[in-house]
Motif scaffolding. Structure first.
Motif, mmCIF file in Angstrom:
data_model
loop_
_atom_site.group_PDB
_atom_site.id
_atom_site.type_symbol
_atom_site.label_atom_id
_atom_site.label_comp_id
_atom_site.label_asym_id
_atom_site.label_seq_id
_atom_site.Cartn_x
_atom_site.Cartn_y
_atom_site.Cartn_z
ATOM 1 N N ALA A 111 0.797 -1.114 -0.056
ATOM 2 C CA ALA A 111 -0.150 0.168 0.206
ATOM 3 C C ALA A 111 0.819 1.245 -0.012
ATOM 4 O O ALA A 111 1.820 1.319 0.735
ATOM 5 N N ASN A 166 1.964 4.955 0.938
ATOM 6 C CA ASN A 166 2.137 5.705 2.143
ATOM 7 C C ASN A 166 0.790 6.627 2.131
ATOM 8 O O ASN A 166 0.100 6.953 1.255
ATOM 9 N N ALA A 167 0.176 6.834 3.369
ATOM 10 C CA ALA A 167 -0.953 7.802 3.486
ATOM 11 C C ALA A 167 -0.857 9.052 2.992
ATOM 12 O O ALA A 167 -1.670 9.819 2.745
ATOM 13 N N ALA A 199 0.862 -0.361 6.609
ATOM 14 C CA ALA A 199 -0.501 -0.524 6.591
ATOM 15 C C ALA A 199 -0.644 -2.208 6.886
ATOM 16 O O ALA A 199 0.210 -2.907 6.858
ATOM 17 N N SER A 258 -6.915 -5.887 6.508
ATOM 18 C CA SER A 258 -7.427 -4.677 5.722
ATOM 19 C C SER A 258 -8.933 -5.050 5.132
ATOM 20 O O SER A 258 -9.869 -4.643 5.721
ATOM 21 N N ALA A 304 -6.007 4.187 8.093
ATOM 22 C CA ALA A 304 -5.248 3.267 8.663
ATOM 23 C C ALA A 304 -5.133 1.947 7.853
ATOM 24 O O ALA A 304 -3.974 1.317 7.705
ATOM 25 N N LEU A 305 -6.194 1.584 7.183
ATOM 26 C CA LEU A 305 -6.125 0.343 6.446
ATOM 27 C C LEU A 305 -5.479 0.492 5.033
ATOM 28 O O LEU A 305 -4.762 -0.591 4.434
ATOM 29 N N ARG A 306 -5.572 1.750 4.096
ATOM 30 C CA ARG A 306 -5.101 1.796 3.054
ATOM 31 C C ARG A 306 -5.400 0.495 2.149
ATOM 32 O O ARG A 306 -4.364 -0.155 1.878
ATOM 33 N N ASN A 363 -5.301 6.266 -1.452
ATOM 34 C CA ASN A 363 -6.087 6.127 -0.328
ATOM 35 C C ASN A 363 -6.743 7.295 0.221
ATOM 36 O O ASN A 363 -7.591 7.432 1.171
ATOM 37 N N LEU A 385 -4.813 5.866 15.171
ATOM 38 C CA LEU A 385 -3.862 4.861 15.080
ATOM 39 C C LEU A 385 -3.653 4.072 16.359
ATOM 40 O O LEU A 385 -3.781 2.971 16.472
#
Length: 297
Positions: free
Chosen positions: A134, A136-137, A164, A170, A207-209, A215, A260
Motif C-alpha cells: 500500500a 503511504n498515507a 498498513a 485490511s 489506517a487500512l489503506r 487512499n 491509530l
C-alpha cells in the motif's frame, strides 16, 4: 449523552468531542442559513466540490492553484495532473453515490478508486491483494517537509506512520466497517453524531489503506459522503478537505497517529482535528457566499 446500540456511541462522549460536535453543528447551521443559499445553493455546492478536490489533490502531492484547476481541461499530462483529475472526478460524483453507499459502502469505495486511477489501470476498483504493498498515507515528497498549510505547532518532528495492515486484515476490517455503516443506514444502530462517524470512516480508511494508491483522496471523499448521508451537510457545501490542507499535512499526520493508537485521548484528538477541518471548510464556503452576495462571483 449518546444512546443506542451503535458501537461508535462511546466516542461521542470522549473529552472535548461534544464541544467539537456542537461547534461544527453551529458553524454548518450558520452557513446553511446564509441568504445566498436560498437562491444559489447549487452554485455553492459546485464551488465547494471544486475547492475540495483541489485541496484533496494538494494533500496527495499535487498542490495546484485553484485557478489552474479551474482553467485546465486536460488532466492526463503527468502524475500530478492525473492526481488532480482523479480528485475532480471523485468530487463531482461523490454526491451521486449516496443511495449505493447506504447499502454497499464497499461498492462505493471501489468506484472511488476507479475514479481516482482511471479505468485504464488494471487495479482500478479493486482492493490490494495479498502481497501487494500500500502506498503511504501521505506522499513521499510531503514526508520530508512540514506539509501543505500550517506546520505542527512548536516545530515538532514529523513522525512516521506505521505500515498498513496486510491485505487480509485490511479486507476483514473493511468488511466490519461496511457492516456497521449498513446497520446505521437500516436504523439498527444510530444516535452517534455525524462528525464522529465521518471521522471514524476517514481514519479507518487511512489506517487500512485498502487500495494500492490514492487512499488519501478516497478517505476524504468517504468522509464527505458520510456527512451527506448523516444529514449534517446534505448539500455538500462544507469542503473539509480545504480545512485539512490549511491545517497542514504534519498536523494531519499527528492527529491520525492518535486514531491509530486507539486510546481515548488519541481518538478524541483525531475527531477534534476532523471537526476543525470541517469548520475551516465552512469558512471557505461562507467566503464564497459573501463573494456571491457582493456580485463578485
Amino acid at each position: 449523552m449518546s444512546t443506542g446500540t451503535d458501537p461508535l456511541a462511546p466516542l461521542a462522549d470522549l473529552p472535548g468531542v461534544p464541544e467539537a460536535v456542537a461547534e461544527v453543528r453551529k458553524a454548518v447551521d450558520r452557513l446553511y442559513g446564509h441568504r445566498v443559499m436560498r437562491r444559489r445553493a447549487s452554485e455553492v455546492t459546485s464551488e465547494a466540490a471544486l475547492r475540495g478536490a483541489r485541496a484533496s489533490a494538494a494533500l496527495d502531492g499535487a498542490d495546484w492553484p485553484l485557478e489552474e484547476v479551474r482553467r485546465r481541461t486536460d488532466f492526463s499530462a503527468d502524475a500530478q495532473a492525473r492526481t488532480v483529475g482523479g480528485a475532480l472526478r471523485i468530487s463531482a460524483e461523490a454526491g451521486q453515490l449516496l443511495s449505493t453507499w447506504r447499502h454497499s459502502p464497499l461498492q462505493v469505495l471501489a468506484r472511488l478508486h476507479l475514479l481516482a486511477v482511471g479505468d485504464a489501470d488494471p487495479s482500478a476498483g479493486r482492493p490490494r491483494r495479498p502481497g501487494e504493498p500500500a502506498a503511504n498515507a501521505f506522499p513521499a515528497e510531503l514526508d520530508a517537509v512540514e506539509g501543505v498549510g500550517a506546520p505542527v505547532a512548536g516545530g515538532a518532528e514529523v513522525v512516521e506512520l506505521p505500515p498498513a495492515p496486510s491485505a487480509e486484515e485490511s479486507a476483514a476490517r473493511l468488511d466490519q466497517l461496511s457492516q456497521l455503516l449498513a446497520a446505521r443506514a437500516e436504523g439498527a444502530a444510530g444516535g452517534t453524531p455525524a462528525l464522529v462517524v465521518a471521522a471514524v470512516v476517514h481514519g479507518e480508511l487511512l489506517a487500512l489503506r485498502p487500495f494500492g494508491e490514492h487512499n488519501g483522496v478516497i478517505a476524504r471523499a468517504a468522509q464527505r459522503i458520510v456527512l451527506i448521508a448523516e444529514g449534517l451537510d446534505p448539500k455538500a457545501i462544507c469542503p473539509a478537505e480545504v480545512g485539512f490542507a490549511e491545517l497542514g499535512t504534519a498536523a494531519y499526520r499527528q492527529a491520525l497517529l492518535g486514531y491509530l493508537g486507539g486510546t481515548p485521548d488519541g481518538m478524541a484528538r483525531w475527531i477534534a482535528h476532523c471537526g476543525a477541518a470541517l469548520r475551516l471548510g465552512v469558512r471557505e464556503s461562507t467566503a464564497v457566499c459573501e463573494a456571491m452576495q457582493r456580485g463578485m462571483v
